[in-house]
Design a protein around this motif. Sequence first.
Motif, PDB file in Angstrom:
ATOM      1  N   GLU A   1      -5.135   1.980   4.155  1.00 13.42           N
ATOM      2  CA  GLU A   1      -4.695   0.594   4.356  1.00 13.42           C
ATOM      3  C   GLU A   1      -3.379   0.358   3.627  1.00 13.42           C
ATOM      4  O   GLU A   1      -3.086   0.974   2.606  1.00 13.42           O
ATOM      5  CB  GLU A   1      -5.753  -0.393   3.836  1.00 13.42           C
ATOM      6  N   GLY A   2      -2.601  -0.621   4.135  1.00 12.52           N
ATOM      7  CA  GLY A   2      -1.298  -0.897   3.532  1.00 12.52           C
ATOM      8  C   GLY A   2      -0.414   0.325   3.705  1.00 12.52           C
ATOM      9  O   GLY A   2      -0.190   0.800   4.804  1.00 12.52           O
ATOM     10  N   LEU A   3       0.070   0.854   2.575  1.00 14.13           N
ATOM     11  CA  LEU A   3       0.855   2.084   2.632  1.00 14.13           C
ATOM     12  C   LEU A   3       0.048   3.269   2.115  1.00 14.13           C
ATOM     13  O   LEU A   3       0.560   4.364   1.961  1.00 14.13           O
ATOM     14  CB  LEU A   3       2.157   1.897   1.861  1.00 14.13           C
ATOM     15  N   GLY A   4      -1.209   2.987   1.755  1.00 11.64           N
ATOM     16  CA  GLY A   4      -2.251   3.982   1.604  1.00 11.64           C
ATOM     17  C   GLY A   4      -2.060   5.163   0.687  1.00 11.64           C
ATOM     18  O   GLY A   4      -1.483   5.082  -0.377  1.00 11.64           O
ATOM     19  N   ASN A   5      -2.579   6.312   1.150  1.00  7.69           N
ATOM     20  CA  ASN A   5      -2.680   7.512   0.316  1.00  7.69           C
ATOM     21  C   ASN A   5      -1.338   8.036  -0.175  1.00  7.69           C
ATOM     22  O   ASN A   5      -1.271   8.722  -1.193  1.00  7.69           O
ATOM     23  CB  ASN A   5      -3.405   8.624   1.090  1.00  7.69           C
ATOM     24  N   LYS A   6      -0.277   7.741   0.577  1.00  7.97           N
ATOM     25  CA  LYS A   6       1.052   8.204   0.174  1.00  7.97           C
ATOM     26  C   LYS A   6       1.362   7.767  -1.250  1.00  7.97           C
ATOM     27  O   LYS A   6       1.899   8.523  -2.056  1.00  7.97           O
ATOM     28  CB  LYS A   6       2.103   7.649   1.134  1.00  7.97           C
ATOM     29  N   PHE A   7       0.992   6.524  -1.582  1.00  6.99           N
ATOM     30  CA  PHE A   7       1.334   5.997  -2.889  1.00  6.99           C
ATOM     31  C   PHE A   7       0.311   6.364  -3.950  1.00  6.99           C
ATOM     32  O   PHE A   7       0.632   6.453  -5.127  1.00  6.99           O
ATOM     33  CB  PHE A   7       1.559   4.492  -2.796  1.00  6.99           C
ATOM     34  N   LEU A   8      -0.925   6.592  -3.534  1.00  3.96           N
ATOM     35  CA  LEU A   8      -1.908   7.120  -4.474  1.00  3.96           C
ATOM     36  C   LEU A   8      -1.471   8.504  -4.957  1.00  3.96           C
ATOM     37  O   LEU A   8      -1.662   8.866  -6.110  1.00  3.96           O
ATOM     38  CB  LEU A   8      -3.292   7.180  -3.819  1.00  3.96           C
ATOM     39  N   SER A   9      -0.847   9.286  -4.082  1.00  2.14           N
ATOM     40  CA  SER A   9      -0.364  10.611  -4.482  1.00  2.14           C
ATOM     41  C   SER A   9       0.772  10.503  -5.485  1.00  2.14           C
ATOM     42  O   SER A   9       0.912  11.340  -6.375  1.00  2.14           O
ATOM     43  CB  SER A   9       0.095  11.414  -3.260  1.00  2.14           C
TER      44      SER A   9
END
Length: 357
Positions: free
Chosen positions: A85-93
Amino acid sequence: MSFKCGIVGLPNVGKSTLFNALTNSSKAQAGNFPFCTIDPNVGVVPVPDNRLKNLAKISNSKKIINTNISFVDIAGLVKGASKGEGLGNKFLSHIREVDAIIHMIRCFDSDDIQNVNPNVDPVRDLEIIETEMMLADLESIQKRLEKNNKKILEDEQLKILETTLDYINNDKDILILKSEFEKKQINQCGLLSLKPKIFVCNVDEQSIKNGNLYTKKFISKFGQENSLIISADIENQINELDFNEKKNYMEMIGLKETGLNMLIQKGYQILELDTYFTSGPEETRAWTIPKNCTAPKAAGEIHTDFEKGFIRAETISYDDFIANDGWVNSKTNGKMRLEGKDYIVKDGDVLNFRFNT
């Protein structure tokens, strides 16, 4: 070594404003809409340390070199980020790459700044972010524990991942793991939920001195130890002032420390870091090391050859160096020590390494 702090939070809580204030730049776009930051911005900031100036004056150094801290402005996370959701896993990484996490929490009312939630609730907002990090960890652990991936894990890392999985599935406090496993092994696992955290309650100018109802609610839930009350807007204003104007303004609003100084001090505390110095005619320089660092490891921060060929460390405490006006008098007055490979470097030590090439 320098350390890297990632600024995270929900959209529009003031992350980019704080980043710009801390790094004294306008690198991060601060806008009144969700996901204003797309790619993470990185700013490298010299760590203020008044001891450097005092040492350099005595050594008549040509230059002063601070140690550095990096701040990373990471895009706003939303509920469901672990599922894209949102900009998701990219930013969790992006968060996995930092040493510590600065949680930016909205603790102010404003009709002018959009809120992705219907009301201001700092406790709920942090719980959303923490939940997304935990869910991302859960997915990461499950993948790494699959049969084919298990083979490449060290025994200790495998044990940490299996224990973390058990704690998450059974709703146990995973922070207990920090007392059960070595810090180095935990860091190598790259789990978001176990990264050291600082909570920044972003307030308006009226609340900077004593906080407000939002900060009181937050601190009563999550504690005072790692919580800071900072106004990102005020930090930006302070940066535009010269030294005397800054001093007068801070006194007027009752601010004893800048947000940058508070964050650096807290960062050193939660990451368990110390500073030692080298000082001579060419330069006076600060070096960041982990607490309980041996002299050879400290020497290795300068160059790996210093660590490999380490013989002894000429050692003077900062206070003794200042009181005795430098190297020569400190040695004459018996304040310089020759320390060996087992010596644990202390914060403020002034060192000169003897080594074989």
